[in-house]
Design a protein around this motif. Structure first.
Motif, PDB file in Angstrom:
ATOM      1  N   SER A   1     -30.499  98.257 -39.456  1.00 35.17           N
ATOM      2  CA  SER A   1     -29.756  97.062 -39.075  1.00 35.17           C
ATOM      3  C   SER A   1     -29.580  96.158 -40.287  1.00 35.17           C
ATOM      4  O   SER A   1     -30.304  96.278 -41.283  1.00 35.17           O
ATOM      5  CB  SER A   1     -30.521  96.309 -37.978  1.00 35.17           C
ATOM      6  OG  SER A   1     -31.774  95.871 -38.458  1.00 35.17           O
TER       7      SER A   1
ATOM      8  N   ASN B   1     -34.496 101.840 -38.069  1.00 33.32           N
ATOM      9  CA  ASN B   1     -33.487 100.965 -37.479  1.00 33.32           C
ATOM     10  C   ASN B   1     -32.651 100.367 -38.604  1.00 33.32           C
ATOM     11  O   ASN B   1     -32.971  99.303 -39.132  1.00 33.32           O
ATOM     12  CB  ASN B   1     -34.158  99.852 -36.660  1.00 33.32           C
ATOM     13  CG  ASN B   1     -33.146  98.951 -35.981  1.00 33.32           C
ATOM     14  OD1 ASN B   1     -31.977  99.301 -35.848  1.00 33.32           O
ATOM     15  ND2 ASN B   1     -33.574  97.775 -35.563  1.00 33.32           N
TER      16      ASN B   1
ATOM     17  N   GLY C   1     -36.821 102.307 -32.018  1.00 33.38           N
ATOM     18  CA  GLY C   1     -35.707 101.387 -32.140  1.00 33.38           C
ATOM     19  C   GLY C   1     -35.407 100.583 -30.888  1.00 33.38           C
ATOM     20  O   GLY C   1     -34.446  99.819 -30.860  1.00 33.38           O
TER      21      GLY C   1
END
Length: 333
Positions: free
Chosen positions: A128, A126, A51
């Motif tokens: 996101s 990750n 990450g």
């Protein structure tokens, strides 16, 4: 193992290359740096690990990259980095066990499964908003092409990005697995019978049933997957109800990561955990009664509802409906 001299061929931003400084694989890019009032551009290679992004600066952008000599054009693979004279060991590419091309349908489904798995891997490492958008776009694209439902997978992924708990990750793993099972089922050859042919004579013609040979292992795997598809609906209903119940500002702050849950001996979080661990599934009123009996503390309904919502947002507790009652249970560590 082949040793090649790494030189600039064409700097393609986003291309996967071998870094001449550390020898690892990364992605080429151009970054800007400011120093003493001036902005400088440098060619860099980005390495994505756990990450995080680590950059190796290759050179300053000062002009067009030189073209390779004719002898270098035939020497081996061309890498988009500028390090004249740097020797990098490049291994030989692997050889596939079966060189024959895959059947068209198998090749298409295999590629879709690879795309979905890679997209989920990026989102899992990750979580996101950008990776969520990419995952949802990939799943919807594959679902539209193969005509399979995708809403449960999308809802599970959005829940994982909001909560980011181990249980949410497990739910997405199950949803992705079932989505891949639908892709396989949608392209599996089933037993079929031909349409009856018109009789050449007044007497009826008996047409024997024709069956397509399917490997037994594939039939068993498909049957097992079909028998488990119903539970994903229950899991998604639970996910939707968990999201719906997260109404208070404290729960929203926990879901966004702005507030941390601290379970310490003597606080209300700790009392709720001890009661649910000891008694199992309880209603809110039963939890309040147990806290009053065991710890001699009176808790209001609003206060208890707020703490339960925050614990649910953090993935410590879960709720299930039993008739008109909601039963809470402890699912966290």
């Amino acid at each position: 193992m082949v040793v090649v001299v790494v030189r600039v061929v064409a700097w393609e931003t986003g291309a996967e290359v071998v870094c001449p400084r550390c020898g690892r694989v990364g992605r080429a890019g151009v970054d800007k740096f400011r120093a003493r009032g001036h902005v400088y551009e440098y060619r860099v290679i980005r390495h994505y690990e756990n990450g995080k992004v680590r950059r190796c600066v290759v050179e300053r952008v000062g002009g067009p990259a030189p073209a390779p000599a004719a002898s270098e054009a035939a020497a081996g693979p061309k890498l988009g980095v500028n390090a004249p004279g740097t020797e990098v060991e490049v291994p030989e590419p692997p050889v596939f066990t079966d060189e024959a091309p895959l059947p068209a349908e198998v090749d298409r489904v295999s590629w879709y499964i690879t795309k979905v798995s890679a997209s989920w891997g990026s989102l899992r490492e990750n979580p996101s908003p950008e990776n969520l958008q990419y995952f949802v776009r990939t799943v919807r694209q594959v679902g539209d092409r193969l005509k399979v439902p995708v809403e449960d997978v999308v809802a599970a992924a959005e829940y994982f990005v909001k909560v980011r708990s181990e249980r949410a990750r497990t739910i997405v793993n199950e949803a992705v697995k079932r989505f891949i099972a639908r892709l396989i089922i949608a392209n599996t050859v089933h037993f079929v019978s031909p349409e009856p042919q018109p009789p050449p004579a007044p007497q009826p013609v008996v047409v024997p049933e024709v069956k397509v040979e399917v490997p037994r292992e594939l039939v068993d795997a498909v049957s097992a997957l079909q028998s488990r598809l119903e539970s994903i609906t229950r899991d998604l209903e639970y996910v939707k109800e968990q999201v719906r119940q997260r109404k208070g500002p404290g729960a929203r702050a926990v879901a966004r990561g702005e507030k941390k849950i601290e379970i310490k001996e003597g606080n209300l979080y700790w009392m709720i955990r001890e009661v649910l661990r000891a008694k199992g599934d309880l209603t809110k009123e039963e939890i309040a009664a147990e806290i009053a009996r065991r710890f001699n503390r009176q808790v209001s309904g609003n206060s208890l509802s707020g703490r339960l919502s925050e614990l649910a947002a953090a993935g410590y507790v879960a709720a299930s409906r039993s008739g008109r009652r909601w039963l809470w249970r402890w699912v966290g560590p």
